[in-house]
Design a protein around this motif. Structure first.
Motif, PDB file in Angstrom:
ATOM      1  N   UNK A   1       0.837  -1.188   0.000  1.00  0.00           N
ATOM      2  CA  UNK A   1       0.000   0.000   0.000  1.00  0.00           C
ATOM      3  C   UNK A   1       0.877   1.246   0.000  1.00  0.00           C
ATOM      4  N   UNK A   2       0.310   2.350  -0.488  1.00  0.00           N
ATOM      5  CA  UNK A   2       0.995   3.638  -0.443  1.00  0.00           C
ATOM      6  C   UNK A   2       0.521   4.394   0.775  1.00  0.00           C
ATOM      7  N   UNK A   3       1.455   4.876   1.564  1.00  0.00           N
ATOM      8  CA  UNK A   3       1.130   5.701   2.718  1.00  0.00           C
ATOM      9  C   UNK A   3       1.836   7.044   2.616  1.00  0.00           C
ATOM     10  N   UNK A   4       1.209   8.074   3.198  1.00  0.00           N
ATOM     11  CA  UNK A   4       1.826   9.400   3.281  1.00  0.00           C
ATOM     12  C   UNK A   4       2.601   9.480   4.589  1.00  0.00           C
ATOM     13  N   UNK A   5       3.922   9.553   4.477  1.00  0.00           N
ATOM     14  CA  UNK A   5       4.815   9.523   5.633  1.00  0.00           C
ATOM     15  C   UNK A   5       5.337  10.923   5.919  1.00  0.00           C
ATOM     16  N   UNK A   6       5.323  11.326   7.190  1.00  0.00           N
ATOM     17  CA  UNK A   6       5.889  12.615   7.584  1.00  0.00           C
ATOM     18  C   UNK A   6       7.412  12.491   7.582  1.00  0.00           C
ATOM     19  N   UNK A   7       8.057  13.247   6.690  1.00  0.00           N
ATOM     20  CA  UNK A   7       9.516  13.178   6.599  1.00  0.00           C
ATOM     21  C   UNK A   7      10.204  14.450   7.091  1.00  0.00           C
ATOM     22  N   UNK A   8       9.425  15.490   7.387  1.00  0.00           N
ATOM     23  CA  UNK A   8      10.021  16.719   7.891  1.00  0.00           C
ATOM     24  C   UNK A   8       8.976  17.631   8.492  1.00  0.00           C
ATOM     25  N   UNK A   9       9.365  18.384   9.519  1.00  0.00           N
ATOM     26  CA  UNK A   9       8.479  19.363  10.139  1.00  0.00           C
ATOM     27  C   UNK A   9       9.205  20.697  10.255  1.00  0.00           C
ATOM     28  N   UNK A  10       8.438  21.767  10.322  1.00  0.00           N
ATOM     29  CA  UNK A  10       9.033  23.091  10.477  1.00  0.00           C
ATOM     30  C   UNK A  10       8.022  24.064  11.038  1.00  0.00           C
ATOM     31  N   UNK A  11       8.503  25.177  11.574  1.00  0.00           N
ATOM     32  CA  UNK A  11       7.603  26.188  12.107  1.00  0.00           C
ATOM     33  C   UNK A  11       8.254  27.557  12.029  1.00  0.00           C
ATOM     34  N   UNK A  12       7.432  28.582  12.191  1.00  0.00           N
ATOM     35  CA  UNK A  12       7.928  29.955  12.157  1.00  0.00           C
ATOM     36  C   UNK A  12       7.033  30.826  13.019  1.00  0.00           C
ATOM     37  N   UNK A  13       7.638  31.769  13.723  1.00  0.00           N
ATOM     38  CA  UNK A  13       6.909  32.701  14.573  1.00  0.00           C
ATOM     39  C   UNK A  13       7.359  34.127  14.280  1.00  0.00           C
ATOM     40  N   UNK A  14       6.452  35.090  14.392  1.00  0.00           N
ATOM     41  CA  UNK A  14       6.856  36.490  14.225  1.00  0.00           C
ATOM     42  C   UNK A  14       7.921  36.885  15.247  1.00  0.00           C
ATOM     43  N   UNK A  15       8.677  37.903  14.909  1.00  0.00           N
ATOM     44  CA  UNK A  15       9.780  38.325  15.781  1.00  0.00           C
ATOM     45  C   UNK A  15       9.278  38.881  17.118  1.00  0.00           C
ATOM     46  N   UNK A  16       8.129  39.534  17.104  1.00  0.00           N
ATOM     47  CA  UNK A  16       7.642  40.195  18.319  1.00  0.00           C
ATOM     48  C   UNK A  16       6.935  39.205  19.239  1.00  0.00           C
ATOM     49  N   UNK A  17       7.439  39.076  20.445  1.00  0.00           N
ATOM     50  CA  UNK A  17       6.859  38.204  21.474  1.00  0.00           C
ATOM     51  C   UNK A  17       6.244  39.086  22.550  1.00  0.00           C
ATOM     52  N   UNK A  18       4.956  38.869  22.815  1.00  0.00           N
ATOM     53  CA  UNK A  18       4.215  39.746  23.715  1.00  0.00           C
ATOM     54  C   UNK A  18       3.754  38.969  24.937  1.00  0.00           C
ATOM     55  N   UNK A  19       4.129  39.444  26.111  1.00  0.00           N
ATOM     56  CA  UNK A  19       3.718  38.812  27.360  1.00  0.00           C
ATOM     57  C   UNK A  19       2.340  39.328  27.772  1.00  0.00           C
ATOM     58  N   UNK A  20       1.730  38.620  28.720  1.00  0.00           N
ATOM     59  CA  UNK A  20       0.458  39.093  29.264  1.00  0.00           C
ATOM     60  C   UNK A  20       0.612  40.462  29.913  1.00  0.00           C
ATOM     61  N   UNK A  21       1.735  40.659  30.587  1.00  0.00           N
ATOM     62  CA  UNK A  21       1.965  41.932  31.265  1.00  0.00           C
ATOM     63  C   UNK A  21       2.024  43.086  30.262  1.00  0.00           C
ATOM     64  N   UNK A  22       2.685  42.851  29.127  1.00  0.00           N
ATOM     65  CA  UNK A  22       2.743  43.894  28.095  1.00  0.00           C
ATOM     66  C   UNK A  22       1.368  44.143  27.510  1.00  0.00           C
ATOM     67  N   UNK A  23       0.611  43.084  27.302  1.00  0.00           N
ATOM     68  CA  UNK A  23      -0.738  43.234  26.762  1.00  0.00           C
ATOM     69  C   UNK A  23      -1.622  44.019  27.721  1.00  0.00           C
ATOM     70  N   UNK A  24      -1.414  43.830  29.012  1.00  0.00           N
ATOM     71  CA  UNK A  24      -2.230  44.504  30.021  1.00  0.00           C
ATOM     72  C   UNK A  24      -2.007  46.014  30.047  1.00  0.00           C
ATOM     73  N   UNK A  25      -0.943  46.485  29.395  1.00  0.00           N
ATOM     74  CA  UNK A  25      -0.699  47.921  29.327  1.00  0.00           C
ATOM     75  C   UNK A  25      -1.696  48.631  28.411  1.00  0.00           C
ATOM     76  N   UNK A  26      -2.293  47.877  27.460  1.00  0.00           N
ATOM     77  CA  UNK A  26      -3.229  48.488  26.511  1.00  0.00           C
ATOM     78  C   UNK A  26      -4.616  47.851  26.543  1.00  0.00           C
ATOM     79  N   UNK A  27      -4.731  46.685  27.175  1.00  0.00           N
ATOM     80  CA  UNK A  27      -6.009  45.970  27.258  1.00  0.00           C
ATOM     81  C   UNK A  27      -6.399  45.839  28.725  1.00  0.00           C
ATOM     82  N   UNK A  28      -7.689  45.968  29.029  1.00  0.00           N
ATOM     83  CA  UNK A  28      -8.180  45.869  30.395  1.00  0.00           C
ATOM     84  C   UNK A  28      -8.159  44.408  30.846  1.00  0.00           C
TER      85      UNK A  28
END
Length: 322
Positions: A1-28
């Motif tokens: 049988x033919x199966x689809x095999x995972x041969x690689x994974x990858x990810x990417x995130x934006x450069x800006x990382x925002x903490x809850x504390x930083x968010x609380x400066x502009x959001x209630x």
């Protein structure tokens, strides 16, 4: 049988990382309020030069490198997103051009947070036909662009990012061979009003903002996710005791805990990234999977269950022998 095999994974995130504390400066809101109700501590937010396509491109390059292939060996791109760069053409075609691929099948799938599971099933089916040999399956989102930043009940929940996998057709005569063993998808459009965006090209002519009734979504999520995981395991001829890793949609830590309990899985078998990434919609499952692969938890031969539920409602699960 033919199966689809995972041969690689990858990810990417934006450069800006925002903490809850930083968010609380502009959001209630407060860090304590967010952590207690969701488990979220950080999220990444796209900058002016970062889009769904650029994040998808970076995740794709990482997955292709992990698979040890050249980009032009990809003959199928399925990209799941609810926040495309343009109404059309498909963001997948923009990623194709960014990868330097002259010609391949490329299209988007729209199933919100379940989009990556929908894309996996589509790619798996196309590979099993024998028409395609190598597929790039991507989940990518810039949800920060559709959030109402004055609604503290929703804007604190989401982040931006992308994740990708390479699926390769491999022939296997063994029942315990690697690859996608089973997938199961569902949709129930009667629940549109519980999680939606209040705009669109054919209605308001605007992008709109995300709206959600959190308690109702939570209730449906726990029930639907436990059910569909059981269905997919049954299709694969397996039971919960055989699962090495559960990679769930990273929406809310309480949903993750409740779903694992319903399935009888130890919390130690659940890959959790919601505290670091928040809910990245279609990107959350491949992002979490890539984290688990790169830190050495997910190994070749492991039974991995992916699951997600999103607006629509749509929900689904996949069982993979990694």
């Amino acid at each position: 049988m033919i199966r689809a095999v995972v041969t690689g994974t990858g990810s990417a995130l934006p450069a800006r990382r925002v903490s809850n504390a930083e968010l609380a400066e502009t959001v209630d809101t407060t860090d304590e309020w967010i952590v207690e109700r969701t488990g979220i501590r950080f999220r990444h937010l796209a900058g002016p030069d970062e889009t769904t396509a650029t994040l998808a491109r970076d995740a794709a390059f990482a997955a292709i490198a992990a698979a040890g292939i050249a980009a032009d060996q990809i003959d199928l791109i399925v990209l799941a997103t609810a926040t495309p760069d343009q109404t059309f053409p498909a963001t997948a075609t923009k990623v194709q051009a960014m990868l330097g691929i002259d010609d391949c099948v490329a299209f988007d799938v729209a199933a919100v947070c379940s989009g990556f599971l929908y894309a996996v099933q589509v790619a798996d089916a196309m590979i099993r036909t024998g028409i395609h040999r190598r597929a790039l399956v991507i989940g990518a989102e810039t949800f920060s662009r559709i959030l109402d930043w004055e609604d503290r009940t929703t804007c604190v929940l989401f982040g931006d990012g992308a994740g990708a996998i390479v699926l390769e057709a491999q022939e296997s005569a063994e029942a315990d061979g690697r690859g996608i063993l089973a997938t199961r998808l569902h949709a129930d459009g009667r629940h549109n009003g519980l999680l939606y965006v209040d705009g669109g090209p054919s209605t308001t002519g605007t992008v709109g903002k995300l709206r959600m009734k959190g308690r109702e979504v939570f209730r449906h999520a726990v029930t639907n996710l436990a059910s569909v995981m059981g269905e997919s395991l049954a299709l694969a001829g397996l039971d919960a005791d055989t699962v090495d890793w559960l990679v769930p949609h990273q929406a809310n830590a309480r949903i993750l805990d409740a779903t694992a309990r319903k399935l009888g899985l130890s919390p130690d078998k659940v890959i959790v990234t919601v505290d670091q990434h928040a809910n990245t919609s279609a990107a959350s499952v491949p992002l979490a999977l890539d984290v688990g692969v790169r830190d050495g938890r997910v190994k070749q031969g492991d039974i991995v269950v992916l699951e997600a539920m999103g607006g629509g409602f749509t929900w689904g699960a996949a069982v993979i022998r990694f």
